[in-house]
Design an enzyme around this catalytic site. Structure first.
Site, mmCIF file in Angstrom:
data_model
loop_
_atom_site.group_PDB
_atom_site.id
_atom_site.type_symbol
_atom_site.label_atom_id
_atom_site.label_comp_id
_atom_site.label_asym_id
_atom_site.label_seq_id
_atom_site.Cartn_x
_atom_site.Cartn_y
_atom_site.Cartn_z
ATOM 1 N N ARG A 44 13.221 -25.694 -36.533
ATOM 2 C CA ARG A 44 12.137 -24.777 -36.910
ATOM 3 C C ARG A 44 11.424 -25.407 -38.092
ATOM 4 O O ARG A 44 11.839 -26.431 -38.616
ATOM 5 C CB ARG A 44 12.641 -23.343 -37.151
ATOM 6 C CG ARG A 44 14.042 -23.115 -37.585
ATOM 7 C CD ARG A 44 14.346 -23.630 -38.953
ATOM 8 N NE ARG A 44 13.362 -23.201 -39.927
ATOM 9 C CZ ARG A 44 13.110 -23.803 -41.065
ATOM 10 N NH1 ARG A 44 13.775 -24.907 -41.401
ATOM 11 N NH2 ARG A 44 12.200 -23.375 -41.902
ATOM 12 N N ALA A 91 7.134 -25.783 -39.368
ATOM 13 C CA ALA A 91 5.955 -26.233 -38.617
ATOM 14 C C ALA A 91 5.945 -27.739 -38.305
ATOM 15 O O ALA A 91 5.822 -28.132 -37.136
ATOM 16 C CB ALA A 91 4.694 -25.808 -39.361
ATOM 17 N N ARG A 124 6.255 -21.538 -29.447
ATOM 18 C CA ARG A 124 6.037 -20.691 -30.629
ATOM 19 C C ARG A 124 4.541 -20.713 -30.966
ATOM 20 O O ARG A 124 3.936 -21.787 -30.991
ATOM 21 C CB ARG A 124 6.875 -21.179 -31.819
ATOM 22 C CG ARG A 124 8.394 -21.040 -31.571
ATOM 23 C CD ARG A 124 9.198 -21.229 -32.836
ATOM 24 N NE ARG A 124 9.065 -20.098 -33.744
ATOM 25 C CZ ARG A 124 9.534 -20.112 -34.997
ATOM 26 N NH1 ARG A 124 10.139 -21.186 -35.470
ATOM 27 N NH2 ARG A 124 9.385 -19.052 -35.773
ATOM 28 N N GLN A 147 16.618 -18.269 -43.527
ATOM 29 C CA GLN A 147 16.381 -19.711 -43.719
ATOM 30 C C GLN A 147 16.621 -20.126 -45.170
ATOM 31 O O GLN A 147 17.043 -21.255 -45.437
ATOM 32 C CB GLN A 147 14.939 -20.081 -43.333
ATOM 33 C CG GLN A 147 14.636 -19.997 -41.859
ATOM 34 C CD GLN A 147 14.040 -18.651 -41.489
ATOM 35 O OE1 GLN A 147 14.344 -17.624 -42.091
ATOM 36 N NE2 GLN A 147 13.203 -18.633 -40.466
ATOM 37 N N ASP A 179 2.574 -22.350 -42.061
ATOM 38 C CA ASP A 179 2.575 -22.602 -40.611
ATOM 39 C C ASP A 179 1.186 -22.876 -40.083
ATOM 40 O O ASP A 179 1.004 -23.566 -39.083
ATOM 41 C CB ASP A 179 3.207 -21.435 -39.867
ATOM 42 C CG ASP A 179 4.709 -21.535 -39.966
ATOM 43 O OD1 ASP A 179 5.257 -21.151 -41.007
ATOM 44 O OD2 ASP A 179 5.312 -22.074 -39.022
ATOM 45 N N LYS A 182 6.072 -17.785 -43.521
ATOM 46 C CA LYS A 182 7.187 -16.891 -43.217
ATOM 47 C C LYS A 182 6.991 -15.490 -43.796
ATOM 48 O O LYS A 182 6.531 -15.350 -44.931
ATOM 49 C CB LYS A 182 8.467 -17.534 -43.764
ATOM 50 C CG LYS A 182 9.738 -16.764 -43.552
ATOM 51 C CD LYS A 182 9.977 -16.341 -42.108
ATOM 52 C CE LYS A 182 9.911 -17.478 -41.105
ATOM 53 N NZ LYS A 182 9.776 -17.001 -39.708
HETATM 54 O O1 MRU Z 1 10.290 -19.402 -38.423
HETATM 55 P P1 MRU Z 1 10.368 -20.721 -39.122
HETATM 56 O O2 MRU Z 1 11.693 -20.971 -39.768
HETATM 57 O O3 MRU Z 1 9.923 -21.842 -38.228
HETATM 58 O O4 MRU Z 1 9.300 -20.594 -40.298
HETATM 59 C C1 MRU Z 1 9.139 -21.686 -41.159
HETATM 60 C C2 MRU Z 1 8.192 -21.438 -42.263
HETATM 61 O O5 MRU Z 1 7.628 -20.379 -42.406
HETATM 62 C C3 MRU Z 1 7.892 -22.618 -43.159
HETATM 63 O O6 MRU Z 1 7.587 -22.195 -44.453
HETATM 64 C C4 MRU Z 1 6.693 -23.407 -42.589
HETATM 65 O O7 MRU Z 1 6.869 -23.686 -41.245
HETATM 66 C C5 MRU Z 1 6.470 -24.671 -43.333
HETATM 67 S S1 MRU Z 1 7.749 -25.838 -43.032
HETATM 68 C C6 MRU Z 1 7.404 -27.246 -43.928
#
Ligand code: MRU
Length: 351
Positions: free
Chosen positions: A47, A49, A90, A197, A238, A249
């Site tokens: 997971r 981005a 996603r 996370q 993201d 997030k």
């Molecule tokens: O649902 P996730 O764990 O994929 O969400 C991740 C985030 O919100 C991160 O902050 C974002 O993807 C940036 S990762 C460098």
């Protein structure tokens, strides 16, 4: 660079550290087909981005190797189906679509080549996307480190680290670079309900690097800010819309509003590949809705009464006006963000 591998290419498989199992177990999952890669993205084995983008590109390269035809039109049709499958995993992280577009562009550039040559080129492109991501995060980290005071308590949310990218991190890339520059940094990590996370991944990753980290529940952030115990907030993204509105997030928006109230700088660290000028404003960003059981359960164990109705928007949107700066590999965009982002992207485009 992190001491573990988030994603690796094995020629006949894509290897992913299984983030569902961290921190209890550190295992690599081998995905042996594009479908297995797509499911791994959906189920959050991987997971974050940029990491989703790199993984999808590798999944497409792997799938292309397994397309059972040497006939160009049939190959292209099967390739398009692979891309569509990855795109359906996603919806919010724009790096996924950016990486898929790069794979499509590479196929177009190889038009007329033998299928074996095209397969090789697609593999090369996926590996380049991975390699570039690490270099981009390092550059972004250096830009961000300049904004970090010599002694700083940085609040972060979710995991925007090596685990969320090709191996260095965006928000945690800023932390890594600040530490490399000799700054005394302490990270305050929000646990990040519901998928945790922050608690499971950010704390694990920073402990592995020996970077001081303290865990808080999401609801503790305001209290710490009010007491002057946070110097700045750095989060990932993201998708950043052309307006500078930032999807990240769930819970990020609340942190941004709190930071503004307490006059604490709120930075977003994101590579240019996360900036999507085709999405006009935050309200145009598709927000993923995930299984409500991730809310009613923790680690598979029911915590709310059976039959509880729960919501699970996985991301929220922070309006541009709350953002002190967007840290990219090409520099830091500040208000007015719309013009600053357009300028950074123009500068980056090959002439
Ligand atoms: O649902 P996730 O764990 O994929 O969400 C991740 C985030 O919100 C991160 O902050 C974002 O993807 C940036 S990762 C460098």
């Amino acid at each position: 660079m992190a001491s573990f591998k988030t994603i690796a290419w094995a020629g006949d498989a894509v290897l992913l550290i299984d983030q569902r199992k961290l921190p209890a177990e550190e295992t690599m999952l081998a995905c042996r087909s594009a479908e297995e890669v797509a499911r791994a993205i959906e189920q959050m084995v991987v997971r974050g981005a940029p990491a989703i983008g790199v993984t999808a590109a590798m999944g497409i390269a792997l799938g292309a190797k397994q397309i059972a035809t040497e006939e160009p039109e049939a190959f292209t049709r099967a390739f398009e189906a692979l891309c569509a499958r990855m795109a359906a995993t996603r919806p919010t992280a724009v790096n996924l679509f950016w990486a898929i577009d790069r794979m499509k562009a590479r196929l177009r550039r190889e038009a007329g080549s033998a299928i074996a040559e095209i397969r090789r080129a697609l593999e090369e492109e996926a590996l380049a996307i991975h390699e570039e991501d690490v270099a981009v995060c390092r550059a972004l980290g250096r830009e961000g480190a300049a904004l970090v005071p010599d002694v700083a308590r940085i609040l972060t949310h979710c995991n925007a680290g090596a685990l969320a990218t090709g191996g260095y991190g965006t928000a945690l890339g800023v932390v890594r670079a600040a530490v490399e520059a000799g700054k005394r940094v302490e990270v305050i990590s929000c646990e990040t309900r519901p998928f945790l996370q922050g608690a499971r991944l950010t704390v694990w990753e920073l402990q592995k690097e020996g970077i001081p980290v303290t865990l808080i529940t999401d609801s503790m952030a305001g209290h710490l800010m009010q007491r002057g115990e946070i110097d700045l907030v750095v989060v990932g993204a993201d998708r950043v819309a052309a307006s500078g509105d930032v999807a990240n997030k769930i819970g990020t928006y609340a942190l941004a509003v709190l930071a503004r109230t307490h006059r604490i700088p709120f930075y977003v660290a994101a590579p240019l590949s996360t900036i999507d000028l085709k999405t006009r404003t935050g309200s145009d960003i598709p927000i993923e809705s995930r299984d409500p059981r991730e809310v009613t359960q923790v680690a598979g164990r029911q915590i709310a009464p059976e039959g509880t109705r729960a919501l699970h928007p996985a991301f929220d949107v922070t309006p541009a006006r709350y953002v002190s700066g967007i840290i990219t590999e090409a520099g830091v965009a500040t208000a007015p963000l719309r013009a600053a982002l357009a300028r950074l992207l123009r500068r980056d485009r090959p002439r």
